[in-house]
Design an enzyme around this catalytic site. Structure first.
Site, PDB file in Angstrom:
ATOM      1  N   LYS A  53       0.836  -1.203   0.000  1.00 19.42           N
ATOM      2  CA  LYS A  53       0.000   0.000   0.000  1.00 19.42           C
ATOM      3  C   LYS A  53       0.876   1.261   0.000  1.00 19.42           C
ATOM      4  CE  LYS A  53      -3.769  -2.473   2.263  1.00 19.42           C
ATOM      5  NZ  LYS A  53      -4.503  -2.830   3.488  1.00 19.42           N
ATOM      6  N   GLN A  97      -4.063  -1.298   9.723  1.00 18.27           N
ATOM      7  CA  GLN A  97      -4.080  -2.636   9.132  1.00 18.27           C
ATOM      8  C   GLN A  97      -4.657  -3.646  10.122  1.00 18.27           C
ATOM      9  OE1 GLN A  97      -3.401  -3.302   5.982  1.00 18.27           O
ATOM     10  NE2 GLN A  97      -3.601  -5.518   6.134  1.00 18.27           N
ATOM     11  N   ASP A 120     -10.867   3.023   4.752  1.00 23.87           N
ATOM     12  CA  ASP A 120     -11.285   1.618   4.679  1.00 23.87           C
ATOM     13  C   ASP A 120     -12.807   1.491   4.690  1.00 23.87           C
ATOM     14  OD1 ASP A 120      -9.405  -0.397   4.419  1.00 23.87           O
ATOM     15  OD2 ASP A 120      -8.725  -0.209   6.493  1.00 23.87           O
TER      16      ASP A 120
HETATM   17  N1  GUN Z   1      -6.648  -6.630   6.392  1.00 22.65           N
HETATM   18  C1  GUN Z   1      -7.064  -7.374   5.335  1.00 22.65           C
HETATM   19  N2  GUN Z   1      -7.737  -6.604   4.457  1.00 22.65           N
HETATM   20  C2  GUN Z   1      -7.743  -5.361   4.981  1.00 22.65           C
HETATM   21  C3  GUN Z   1      -8.293  -4.127   4.529  1.00 22.65           C
HETATM   22  O1  GUN Z   1      -8.932  -4.003   3.473  1.00 22.65           O
HETATM   23  N3  GUN Z   1      -8.084  -3.068   5.345  1.00 22.65           N
HETATM   24  C4  GUN Z   1      -7.412  -3.166   6.508  1.00 22.65           C
HETATM   25  N4  GUN Z   1      -7.272  -2.080   7.262  1.00 22.65           N
HETATM   26  N5  GUN Z   1      -6.900  -4.284   6.957  1.00 22.65           N
HETATM   27  C5  GUN Z   1      -7.070  -5.376   6.186  1.00 22.65           C
END
Ligand code: GUN
Length: 286
Positions: A53, A97, A120
């Site tokens: 990311k 995350q 998110d």
């Molecule tokens: N862990 C797995 N997928 C995601 C996501 O889309 N966002 C976040 N913050 N954590 C994740």
């Protein structure tokens, strides 16, 4: 034989659009859109995702503010960081995350985010906006699913759509986005009776169950669009989806590969959400 939906190519196109939008934002406001990423602990998969990311941000001109906290971080410390990021003017998006270490409450941390920075789309305010069908930040993977569906050109209005999996991150929001597009939505889960026959009714099938090979080819309606959100690593190291690709692609009209389907779309939509958040915060509307 199904046509492949090339998530990698679509994601590349979206990142290119986002790069232009980020440059335009920068020119107008004198600073780049900014995304803070928060990684707690040392889960290797999470570390890999967060790194990709951050790299993606750099490639499209989004300023990335990385925070890496030790496993033993307390709620108080994490909420302190969220509070600081909520106040910073150079941070327009905050990504915590998941999963967090088990002594930390993801729900509490997400609720502490400024909803305008919740890229998110997991804050209760954004989930409420999704439920109400009013503009707000939507979760990234479901947005990626919808973008891939749009690229097939298959009309969603009135179509029988089946979502397998009811997670907060993917299944539930995807069902709501499909509903917003006027599909006739059935949301299935581990307790659904006769899953095979429900899946057979789907012209649009989205599978996000986290169970490798759960959906077999003979469950797929001829001519269906199949979006496989699953990413499962086999002991051999091979990545496979929740749908048995080979048998399903013999019946579907369109299908996503794993890897290279939904996976790359999640990061692309996160970047798009970050620019959207920056615009709403700086230009109003959020
Ligand atoms: N862990 C797995 N997928 C995601 C996501 O889309 N966002 C976040 N913050 N954590 C994740």
């Amino acid at each position: 034989m199904a046509q492949l939906i090339d998530g990698k190519a679509v994601a590349r196109e979206i990142r290119e659009q986002v790069r232009n939008e980020a440059a335009e934002f920068h020119a107008r406001h004198g600073r780049a859109p900014g995304l803070a990423t928060v990684l707690v602990g040392s889960d290797p998969a999470s570390a890999t995702y967060v790194r990709s990311k951050r790299r993606a941000c750099a490639e499209v001109g989004i300023a990335s503010f990385p925070f890496e906290l030790p496993e033993e971080t307390t709620m108080r410390e994490l909420l302190g960081l969220v509070d600081e990021l909520n106040r910073r003017e150079d941070v327009h998006g905050i990504l915590v995350q998941l999963p967090l270490p088990s002594h930390l409450s993801a729900q509490t941390v997400i609720a502490a985010l400024d909803p305008r920075k919740d890229v998110d789309g997991l804050h209760p305010v954004n989930q409420g906006k999704l439920l109400q069908g009013v503009p707000g930040l939507r979760p990234c993977t479901p947005l990626g699913v919808m973008e891939l569906l749009a690229r097939t050109g298959v009309p969603l209005a009135g179509a029988p759509a089946v979502v397998v999996g009811r997670s907060t991150l993917v299944g539930k929001p995807t069902a709501l986005l499909l509903l917003e597009c006027h599909a006739t939505v059935t949301l299935c889960h581990s307790r659904t009776r006769d899953l095979a026959s429900v899946v057979r009714s789907a012209e649009v099938l989205v599978v996000a169950a986290g169970r490798p090979g759960l959906v077999r080819g003979d469950w797929v309606r001829t001519g269906a669009v199949v979006i496989d959100v699953g990413i499962n690593r086999l002991p051999s190291g091979e990545l496979i989806g929740d749908v048995d690709f080979h048998t399903a692609s013999a019946r579907a009209a369109w299908i996503t590969p794993v890897p290279g389907g939904v996976g790359p779309m999640t990061v692309a939509m996160l970047l798009r959400n970050t620019v959207q958040a920056a615009r709403w915060i700086v230009e109003g509307q959020a």
